[in-house]
Every structure is written in C-alpha cells, then in structure tokens.
Design a protein around this motif. Structure first.
Motif, PDB file in Angstrom:
ATOM      1  N   ALA A  45      32.358  30.661 -49.979  1.00  0.00           N
ATOM      2  CA  ALA A  45      32.149  31.762 -48.850  1.00  0.00           C
ATOM      3  C   ALA A  45      30.865  31.541 -47.855  1.00  0.00           C
ATOM      4  CB  ALA A  45      31.782  33.027 -49.591  1.00  0.00           C
ATOM      5  N   ASN A  46      29.833  30.918 -48.550  1.00  0.00           N
ATOM      6  CA  ASN A  46      28.666  30.492 -47.773  1.00  0.00           C
ATOM      7  C   ASN A  46      29.003  29.323 -46.855  1.00  0.00           C
ATOM      8  OD1 ASN A  46      26.879  32.501 -48.766  1.00  0.00           O
ATOM      9  ND2 ASN A  46      26.308  31.146 -50.327  1.00  0.00           N
ATOM     10  N   LEU A  47      29.817  28.415 -47.299  1.00  0.00           N
ATOM     11  CA  LEU A  47      30.255  27.248 -46.451  1.00  0.00           C
ATOM     12  C   LEU A  47      31.261  27.637 -45.332  1.00  0.00           C
ATOM     13  CD1 LEU A  47      30.411  24.083 -46.018  1.00  0.00           C
ATOM     14  CD2 LEU A  47      32.140  24.008 -47.330  1.00  0.00           C
ATOM     15  N   LEU A  48      32.129  28.489 -45.581  1.00  0.00           N
ATOM     16  CA  LEU A  48      33.053  29.009 -44.380  1.00  0.00           C
ATOM     17  C   LEU A  48      32.168  29.871 -43.560  1.00  0.00           C
ATOM     18  CD1 LEU A  48      36.148  30.004 -46.530  1.00  0.00           C
ATOM     19  CD2 LEU A  48      35.674  28.145 -44.840  1.00  0.00           C
ATOM     20  N   ASP A  49      31.063  30.579 -44.097  1.00  0.00           N
ATOM     21  CA  ASP A  49      30.130  31.369 -43.140  1.00  0.00           C
ATOM     22  C   ASP A  49      29.444  30.435 -42.170  1.00  0.00           C
ATOM     23  OD1 ASP A  49      30.837  33.901 -43.948  1.00  0.00           O
ATOM     24  OD2 ASP A  49      29.257  34.232 -45.348  1.00  0.00           O
ATOM     25  N   ILE A  66      31.203  22.781 -35.514  1.00  0.00           N
ATOM     26  CA  ILE A  66      30.941  21.585 -36.322  1.00  0.00           C
ATOM     27  C   ILE A  66      29.432  21.103 -35.785  1.00  0.00           C
ATOM     28  CG2 ILE A  66      31.408  19.154 -36.809  1.00  0.00           C
ATOM     29  CD1 ILE A  66      33.412  21.030 -38.034  1.00  0.00           C
ATOM     30  N   ASP A  67      28.389  21.714 -36.179  1.00  0.00           N
ATOM     31  CA  ASP A  67      27.006  21.465 -35.684  1.00  0.00           C
ATOM     32  C   ASP A  67      26.517  20.135 -36.279  1.00  0.00           C
ATOM     33  OD1 ASP A  67      24.448  21.434 -34.705  1.00  0.00           O
ATOM     34  OD2 ASP A  67      23.841  23.336 -35.861  1.00  0.00           O
ATOM     35  N   MET A  68      26.335  19.057 -35.815  1.00  0.00           N
ATOM     36  CA  MET A  68      25.895  17.889 -36.330  1.00  0.00           C
ATOM     37  C   MET A  68      24.550  17.562 -36.654  1.00  0.00           C
ATOM     38  SD  MET A  68      28.741  16.271 -37.216  1.00  0.00           S
ATOM     39  CE  MET A  68      28.872  14.697 -37.488  1.00  0.00           C
ATOM     40  N   ILE A  73      26.475  20.543 -42.800  1.00  0.00           N
ATOM     41  CA  ILE A  73      27.721  19.932 -42.031  1.00  0.00           C
ATOM     42  C   ILE A  73      27.688  18.294 -41.844  1.00  0.00           C
ATOM     43  CG2 ILE A  73      28.937  20.183 -40.052  1.00  0.00           C
ATOM     44  CD1 ILE A  73      28.260  23.214 -39.952  1.00  0.00           C
ATOM     45  N   ARG A  74      26.719  17.931 -41.483  1.00  0.00           N
ATOM     46  CA  ARG A  74      26.423  16.475 -41.193  1.00  0.00           C
ATOM     47  C   ARG A  74      26.514  15.708 -42.339  1.00  0.00           C
ATOM     48  NH1 ARG A  74      27.258  12.099 -40.837  1.00  0.00           N
ATOM     49  NH2 ARG A  74      26.238  10.594 -39.709  1.00  0.00           N
ATOM     50  N   GLY A  75      26.275  16.160 -43.765  1.00  0.00           N
ATOM     51  CA  GLY A  75      26.263  15.570 -44.999  1.00  0.00           C
ATOM     52  C   GLY A  75      27.957  15.418 -45.358  1.00  0.00           C
ATOM     53  N   MET A  76      28.454  16.411 -45.161  1.00  0.00           N
ATOM     54  CA  MET A  76      30.002  16.371 -45.640  1.00  0.00           C
ATOM     55  C   MET A  76      31.145  15.751 -44.689  1.00  0.00           C
ATOM     56  SD  MET A  76      30.825  20.440 -45.572  1.00  0.00           S
ATOM     57  CE  MET A  76      31.974  21.145 -44.232  1.00  0.00           C
ATOM     58  N   THR A  77      30.523  15.548 -43.187  1.00  0.00           N
ATOM     59  CA  THR A  77      31.486  15.148 -42.469  1.00  0.00           C
ATOM     60  C   THR A  77      31.881  13.638 -42.372  1.00  0.00           C
ATOM     61  OG1 THR A  77      30.810  16.779 -40.966  1.00  0.00           O
ATOM     62  CG2 THR A  77      31.839  15.395 -39.788  1.00  0.00           C
TER      63      THR A  77
END
Length: 150
Positions: A45-49, A66-68, A73-77
């Motif tokens: 839920a926190n990731l989707l937020d 997608i805020d790089m 977000i950068r670590g999982m992209t």
C-alpha cells in the motif's frame, strides 16, 4: 526451557526487570502468518501511494509517477523510457554497512526505437473481428450495388 533466551518460560509472557518483555508463546509460527501478511500488505500500500500520488490534474489520474530522484523508485526501476537503468547507482543502494568507496555511476543507455504501427493506437479500440466485418460489409454492398437494377 526454550526460546532464544534462558529466561523464556514456555506459554508465558512477562516483564523482566521492569525493562524487557519476554514472550514465551509456543504457537508463534501460527501467529506470524497474520503479522507477515499485514506487514507485506502495508508495504505494498505504501509503495502504491509512492507510485500513484493524488493527481494534480484529471489527466494524471491513471498515470504512475516515476520520480527517478526518489531512492526507492530508482532502486527498483530496471528500464525507464526505453533506457536500461539497472543496476542502480551506489548512491541509491548504499547502506551504512557498505564501505565508503566512490565508484562511477553507470551510464544510462538510451536506445532509439522506431515506433510500430501499434504505437499509433490504431488498433486499441477495435478488434480484428470488427475490421473484418467492416471489410466484409463493404465488399457485400459493393457487389450488390454493382448488380442491382437502377
């Protein structure tokens, strides 16, 4: 007596020295599934937020953000805008346990991709059956019109 502490008493939970709570439940495994599931759902839920914040405009309502610059977000992209972004730079994956060596950040490789016919969104709203039926109806009425008395 069990547990990972000599003071553990099976089946009892008590406060030791008014500072430490010692939990000696014998059914800890059966209780953990609920807690693990709750923690996992909270993380999702926190990731989707994080990925889907409240939109500023109605057009942004169904878009991911997608805020790089965000380290999570950068670590999982792995791929962003047709560019391979894996592995993440050390500044993102660095923890306090890592050594403080400085390495160069990997360069992002952008590959020019020629858009296909499907990228023009021609076939998004109609199925192949609808196109075939339109062609069939056109041919049928063309034949009827050719042989119909005027």
């Amino acid at each position: 007596t069990g547990g990972n502490c000599e003071l553990t008493k099976p089946g009892e939970t008590y406060l030791y020295d008014n500072r430490v709570t010692i939990i000696g439940t014998t059914d800890l495994i059966s209780r953990m599934s609920w807690q693990a599931s709750s923690m996992y759902s909270n993380n999702m839920a926190n990731l989707l937020d994080l990925l889907c914040p409240k939109p500023a405009t109605p057009e942004d309502e169904k878009k991911f953000l997608i805020d790089m610059e965000d380290p999570v977000i950068r670590g999982m992209t792995c791929v962003h805008e047709n560019a391979i972004t894996w592995p993440p730079p050390d500044s993102v994956s660095k923890t306090s346990a890592n050594a403080t060596e400085k390495k160069e950040e990997p360069t992002i490789i952008k590959k020019e991709v020629k858009p296909s016919i499907f990228a023009k969104r021609i076939f998004d709203l109609a199925t192949l059956g609808e196109f075939v039926s339109i062609v069939f109806v056109g041919v049928f009425f063309g034949i009827v019109a050719a042989y119909a008395p005027v």
